[in-house]
Structure formats: structure tokens, C-alpha cells
Design a protein around this motif. Structure first.
Motif, short mmCIF file in Angstrom:
data_model
loop_
_atom_site.label_atom_id
_atom_site.label_comp_id
_atom_site.label_asym_id
_atom_site.label_seq_id
_atom_site.Cartn_x
_atom_site.Cartn_y
_atom_site.Cartn_z
N GLY A 42 -40.56 13.48 15.84
CA GLY A 42 -41.42 12.35 16.12
C GLY A 42 -42.68 12.34 15.26
O GLY A 42 -42.86 13.18 14.37
N PHE A 43 -43.54 11.38 15.54
CA PHE A 43 -44.78 11.22 14.78
C PHE A 43 -46.01 11.46 15.64
O PHE A 43 -47.12 11.12 15.24
CB PHE A 43 -44.83 9.81 14.18
CG PHE A 43 -43.78 9.56 13.13
CD1 PHE A 43 -44.06 9.78 11.78
CD2 PHE A 43 -42.51 9.13 13.48
CE1 PHE A 43 -43.10 9.56 10.80
CE2 PHE A 43 -41.55 8.89 12.52
CZ PHE A 43 -41.83 9.11 11.18
N ASP A 44 -45.80 12.04 16.82
CA ASP A 44 -46.93 12.33 17.70
C ASP A 44 -47.93 13.25 17.00
O ASP A 44 -47.54 14.17 16.27
CB ASP A 44 -46.45 12.98 18.99
CG ASP A 44 -45.60 12.04 19.82
OD1 ASP A 44 -45.66 10.82 19.56
OD2 ASP A 44 -44.86 12.52 20.70
N GLN A 45 -49.18 12.98 17.23
CA GLN A 45 -50.29 13.78 16.69
C GLN A 45 -50.52 13.58 15.20
O GLN A 45 -51.43 14.19 14.63
CB GLN A 45 -50.08 15.29 16.97
CG GLN A 45 -49.69 15.64 18.39
CD GLN A 45 -50.69 15.12 19.41
OE1 GLN A 45 -51.89 15.18 19.19
NE2 GLN A 45 -50.20 14.60 20.53
N LEU A 46 -49.73 12.74 14.55
CA LEU A 46 -49.95 12.46 13.13
C LEU A 46 -50.79 11.19 13.00
O LEU A 46 -50.40 10.13 13.49
CB LEU A 46 -48.62 12.27 12.39
CG LEU A 46 -47.64 13.45 12.43
CD1 LEU A 46 -46.40 13.14 11.61
CD2 LEU A 46 -48.31 14.73 11.92
N CYS A 47 -51.93 11.28 12.33
CA CYS A 47 -52.82 10.13 12.25
C CYS A 47 -53.33 9.87 10.83
O CYS A 47 -54.27 9.09 10.64
CB CYS A 47 -54.00 10.29 13.21
SG CYS A 47 -54.95 11.79 12.96
N ASP A 48 -52.71 10.50 9.83
CA ASP A 48 -53.05 10.19 8.45
C ASP A 48 -51.77 9.82 7.71
O ASP A 48 -50.68 10.30 8.03
CB ASP A 48 -53.75 11.36 7.75
CG ASP A 48 -52.86 12.57 7.63
OD1 ASP A 48 -52.26 12.76 6.55
OD2 ASP A 48 -52.74 13.34 8.61
N LEU A 49 -51.89 8.96 6.70
CA LEU A 49 -50.72 8.40 6.04
C LEU A 49 -49.87 9.46 5.34
O LEU A 49 -48.64 9.39 5.34
CB LEU A 49 -51.14 7.33 5.04
CG LEU A 49 -51.53 5.97 5.62
CD1 LEU A 49 -51.95 5.03 4.51
CD2 LEU A 49 -50.37 5.38 6.41
N VAL A 88 -42.95 1.44 11.73
CA VAL A 88 -44.08 0.51 11.68
C VAL A 88 -45.35 1.32 11.90
O VAL A 88 -45.44 2.10 12.86
CB VAL A 88 -43.95 -0.59 12.75
CG1 VAL A 88 -45.22 -1.44 12.79
CG2 VAL A 88 -42.73 -1.46 12.47
N VAL A 89 -46.31 1.15 11.01
CA VAL A 89 -47.55 1.93 11.07
C VAL A 89 -48.73 0.99 11.23
O VAL A 89 -48.91 0.05 10.46
CB VAL A 89 -47.73 2.78 9.80
CG1 VAL A 89 -48.98 3.66 9.92
CG2 VAL A 89 -46.50 3.65 9.53
N ILE A 90 -49.54 1.25 12.24
CA ILE A 90 -50.76 0.47 12.47
C ILE A 90 -51.97 1.37 12.26
O ILE A 90 -51.85 2.60 12.26
CB ILE A 90 -50.80 -0.13 13.89
CG1 ILE A 90 -50.83 0.99 14.94
CG2 ILE A 90 -49.61 -1.05 14.11
CD1 ILE A 90 -51.12 0.51 16.35
N LYS A 91 -53.13 0.75 12.10
CA LYS A 91 -54.37 1.51 11.97
C LYS A 91 -55.33 1.10 13.06
O LYS A 91 -55.61 -0.09 13.24
CB LYS A 91 -55.02 1.29 10.60
CG LYS A 91 -56.23 2.20 10.38
CD LYS A 91 -56.82 2.02 8.99
CE LYS A 91 -57.98 2.98 8.76
NZ LYS A 91 -58.60 2.81 7.42
N ARG A 92 -55.80 2.10 13.80
CA ARG A 92 -56.80 1.85 14.84
C ARG A 92 -58.14 2.38 14.35
O ARG A 92 -58.21 3.51 13.85
CB ARG A 92 -56.39 2.54 16.14
CG ARG A 92 -55.12 1.95 16.75
CD ARG A 92 -54.86 2.52 18.12
NE ARG A 92 -53.73 1.88 18.77
CZ ARG A 92 -52.68 2.53 19.25
NH1 ARG A 92 -52.61 3.85 19.17
NH2 ARG A 92 -51.70 1.87 19.84
N PRO A 93 -59.20 1.59 14.48
CA PRO A 93 -60.51 2.00 13.94
C PRO A 93 -61.00 3.33 14.46
O PRO A 93 -61.68 4.07 13.75
CB PRO A 93 -61.43 0.86 14.38
CG PRO A 93 -60.52 -0.31 14.60
CD PRO A 93 -59.25 0.26 15.11
N ASP A 94 -60.64 3.66 15.71
CA ASP A 94 -61.21 4.86 16.31
C ASP A 94 -60.35 6.10 16.17
O ASP A 94 -60.83 7.22 16.36
CB ASP A 94 -61.47 4.61 17.80
CG ASP A 94 -60.21 4.20 18.55
OD1 ASP A 94 -59.26 3.73 17.88
OD2 ASP A 94 -60.17 4.35 19.78
N SER A 95 -59.07 5.93 15.80
CA SER A 95 -58.19 7.11 15.80
C SER A 95 -57.20 7.16 14.66
O SER A 95 -56.21 7.89 14.72
CB SER A 95 -57.42 7.17 17.14
OG SER A 95 -56.72 5.96 17.38
N GLY A 96 -57.41 6.41 13.60
CA GLY A 96 -56.56 6.53 12.43
C GLY A 96 -55.24 5.79 12.55
O GLY A 96 -55.13 4.79 13.28
#
Length: 210
Positions: A42-49, A88-96
Motif C-alpha cells: 500500500g501507500f500508507d504513510q507515504l506523503c512525498d512524490l 490517483v494522487v492528491i496534495k493536501r496543504p497540511d500533510s503532503g
């Protein structure tokens, strides 16, 4: 145009990927051998491209290894093997950056998709990324295609959202929509490969196969 091989193995359970691949490769020459192991990292805990890209390549390479082991047992290892995975990848201002998978299978799927459309999509641009892995003999080639998708403003999305949820098209779709279907009414702009958003970037695949 010369193909490197007159046959290809598509390691996928997706009918959309087979349909797309048949647009550039004779359908009779496509053999479908899905990976036996349906479990994926999965992609849990991943917050950089970069971490997300590495995980995406890892997933489609693992799929390819799975199919290769199946094919290797029959001795037919000269046929190219293609595997892919789309996110699908989104960007949230507070958490990457965050990867949106398929909606949950329970009754809460509607609220999940509703939140995605209103909070992550409406009036914003998100990424659709497909990892590709092509094995030809001992050679393994991987790459990632990226398309930017911009939705209409929140008022437009809100106006059509309940109707869209009633179609249940979101079920089983990465990110909760199908750009080749009714989900297209929400899309204002696409920058990059349209077929990538559907599930297989034909431009990239064609370059790898020729």
C-alpha cells in the motif's frame, strides 16, 4: 512500425487495460495472465512524490515477477510481459501527497467518494500516475506516466455529484471516477495522456514495444 514481438502477455485482471492494449496490438496476440497474488503493497504513510513513485514501480515489478514465474513453468519465457498499476494522487496543504485507492466496498463508499470530489477534486488539479513494467527476456524496463487532471469548480461538481453517485460508476475505480464514462462531466482539463487516466498510457507502451 515494427513490433519487437508478435505476441505479448498482459499481467492484469483489468478489462480496460486489455481493451486499451488491443488498440495498438492485435487482440488475438494478447495473452492474459493475471498475477496469482492479489495482495499489493500500500501507500500508507507515504506523503512525498518520490516515495510514491518508488512504491508504484515496486508494485508493478512485483506483478511482473509473479506472472514471469507462472510463464516460466511452461517454458514460454520469450514472450514480453507487461504489467501496470494506476493510482490517483492528491496534495493536501497540511500533510503532503496522498494516494486515493478504490472506494471502500461497504455502504460508506458514497460518503468517501463525496468527500474526495468536494474536498480533493473540485476546482483543483490532481495527478494520475501509471507504473509500467515490461520484461523482455532478461531485460526489465520500468517507467511512470503522469497526467494532470483538473476538475470543474465546486459549484459544478456539487450540482452533478448526487446524480453521479447514483450511477455507482465509482465502485471499483481508483480515485472513485472513470474519465471514459460519466465521470468525464466533472473534468475541465487534462494535461498529458488520456489513456493513462483510463488505466494504460498507450504512448508509453507503444514506445516500449516498438
Amino acid at each position: 512500425m515494427n513490433m519487437k514481438s508478435d505476441k505479448i502477455i498482459l499481467g492484469s485482471r483489468s478489462p480496460r487495460r486489455k481493451e486499451l492494449l488491443s488498440q495498438i496490438f492485435p487482440e488475438a496476440s494478447i495473452e492474459i495472465i493475471p498475477p496469482q497474488d492479489s495482495e499489493e503493497a500500500g501507500f500508507d504513510q507515504l506523503c512525498d512524490l518520490e516515495s510514491i513513485r518508488q512504491r508504484l514501480i515496486s508494485i508493478c515489478t512485483t506483478k511482473n515477477d509473479d506472472v514471469y514465474r507462472q510463464v516460466n513453468q511452461s517454458g514460454a519465457i520469450s514472450t514480453p510481459i507487461l504489467t501496470a498499476d494506476t493510482i490517483v494522487v492528491i496534495k493536501r496543504p497540511d500533510s503532503g501527497y496522498h494516494v486515493l485507492g478504490q472506494p471502500p466496498t461497504g455502504p460508506e463508499w458514497k460518503q468517501t467518494v463525496r468527500n474526495w470530489f468536494l474536498d480533493a477534486y473540485a476546482g483543483k488539479t490532481h495527478r494520475v500516475m501509471t507504473g509500467l513494467c515490461l520484461r523482455e527476456g532478461e531485460q526489465l524496463i520500468t517507467e511512470i506516466a503522469q497526467t494532470l487532471v483538473t476538475f470543474h469548480d465546486r459549484d459544478t461538481v456539487d450540482r452533478h455529484l448526487e446524480w453521479y453517485l447514483s450511477t455507482e460508476e465509482s465502485v471499483g475505480k481508483a480515485g472513485g471516477y472513470a474519465v471514459q464514462g460519466a465521470g468525464s462531466v466533472f473534468v475541465n482539463r487534462i494535461e498529458g495522456s488520456l489513456s493513462n487516466v483510463v488505466g494504460l498510457p498507450l504512448e508509453n507502451v507503444l514506445r516500449l514495444l516498438t
